[in-house]
Design a protein around this motif. Structure first.
Motif, mmCIF file in Angstrom:
data_model
loop_
_atom_site.group_PDB
_atom_site.id
_atom_site.type_symbol
_atom_site.label_atom_id
_atom_site.label_comp_id
_atom_site.label_asym_id
_atom_site.label_seq_id
_atom_site.Cartn_x
_atom_site.Cartn_y
_atom_site.Cartn_z
ATOM 1 N N ALA A 23 0.861 -1.182 0.000
ATOM 2 C CA ALA A 23 0.000 0.000 0.000
ATOM 3 C C ALA A 23 0.895 1.230 0.000
ATOM 4 O O ALA A 23 1.995 1.203 0.553
ATOM 5 N N ARG A 26 -2.285 7.653 1.010
ATOM 6 C CA ARG A 26 -3.640 7.997 0.550
ATOM 7 C C ARG A 26 -3.612 9.126 -0.476
ATOM 8 O O ARG A 26 -4.534 9.289 -1.261
ATOM 9 N N GLY A 28 -1.469 9.241 -2.903
ATOM 10 C CA GLY A 28 -0.800 8.739 -4.098
ATOM 11 C C GLY A 28 0.694 9.024 -4.058
ATOM 12 O O GLY A 28 1.285 9.170 -2.995
ATOM 13 N N THR A 40 3.177 9.510 -0.928
ATOM 14 C CA THR A 40 4.449 8.791 -0.902
ATOM 15 C C THR A 40 5.383 9.516 -1.861
ATOM 16 O O THR A 40 5.034 9.704 -3.032
ATOM 17 N N TRP A 130 1.061 -2.935 6.990
ATOM 18 C CA TRP A 130 -0.167 -2.266 6.571
ATOM 19 C C TRP A 130 -1.291 -2.560 7.555
ATOM 20 O O TRP A 130 -1.223 -3.494 8.349
ATOM 21 N N HIS A 135 -5.340 -0.923 2.012
ATOM 22 C CA HIS A 135 -5.654 0.255 2.824
ATOM 23 C C HIS A 135 -4.465 1.215 2.763
ATOM 24 O O HIS A 135 -3.353 0.837 3.093
ATOM 25 N N PRO A 136 -4.693 2.470 2.348
ATOM 26 C CA PRO A 136 -3.563 3.395 2.194
ATOM 27 C C PRO A 136 -2.915 3.773 3.522
ATOM 28 O O PRO A 136 -3.519 3.657 4.583
ATOM 29 N N THR A 137 -1.681 4.249 3.409
ATOM 30 C CA THR A 137 -0.917 4.723 4.560
ATOM 31 C C THR A 137 -0.996 6.254 4.608
ATOM 32 O O THR A 137 -1.658 6.873 3.779
ATOM 33 N N ARG A 169 -0.803 4.458 -8.732
ATOM 34 C CA ARG A 169 -1.450 4.124 -7.450
ATOM 35 C C ARG A 169 -1.660 2.646 -7.364
ATOM 36 O O ARG A 169 -2.020 1.997 -8.335
#
Length: 170
Positions: A23, A26, A28, A40, A130, A135-137, A169
């Motif tokens: 992941a 959130r 991108g 990121t 994660w 699920h995004p970080t 993404r």
């Protein structure tokens, strides 16, 4: 790039000929990372450290350092110790490293905006567990716990985290 590099691809994180689902933030991927944007950062990031919870796991590598009660990470741009590990009590904004959940049981540290942080450019890009698949970080790279435990002891001095702008993404 070498096989020792952790390389973000559209299908996961590539390392030593294997590919691991992961992941990203959130926000991108970003070439203009800012504190709190959830992105990121694109680029080539050196691996500069590893932290682990000794009450939850054995030392994953001989150079890994234990996360102790009271260990924090400063994420406050006004803090003279911005983007550094600090100890509680700490009067500036920070993130607790010794968490109740398992997100930071094992943390690989990158050199993003370190060691001399530019205020507001973003703090602490980690490779860590994660919350759940997909699920995004908050801007880090998240991996399944078992994949992170497989990768950690195989990291070498030359290992880098490479986040190409076209990784897309995940």
């Amino acid at each position: 790039m070498t096989p020792l590099d952790l390389v973000l691809t559209p299908s996961g994180l590539r390392f030593l000929g294997r590919r691991f689902p992961c992941a990203v933030g959130r926000g991108g991927l970003s070439g203009r990372k800012r504190e709190g944007d959830g992105a990121t950062p694109v680029g080539v990031h050196r691996i500069v450290g590893m932290l682990y919870r000794p009450d939850r796991m054995a030392r994953p590598a001989d150079w890994a350092l234990p996360i102790r009660p009271g260990d924090l990470w400063s994420d406050d741009s006004d803090d003279p110790d911005y983007n550094l590990m600090v100890r509680a009590p700490h009067p500036f904004g920070h993130e607790t490293l010794r968490r109740a959940d398992r997100l930071y049981d094992l943390v690989i540290l990158t050199d993003w905006n370190w060691p001399q942080a530019e205020p507001g450019r973003g703090s602490a890009i980690f490779v860590h567990c994660w919350r759940k698949p997909g699920h995004p970080t908050a801007g880090c790279i998240g991996l399944a716990p078992e994949d992170l435990r497989w990768i950690a002891p195989r990291i070498r001095y030359a290992t880098r985290l490479i986040v190409p702008p076209l990784a897309g993404r995940l």
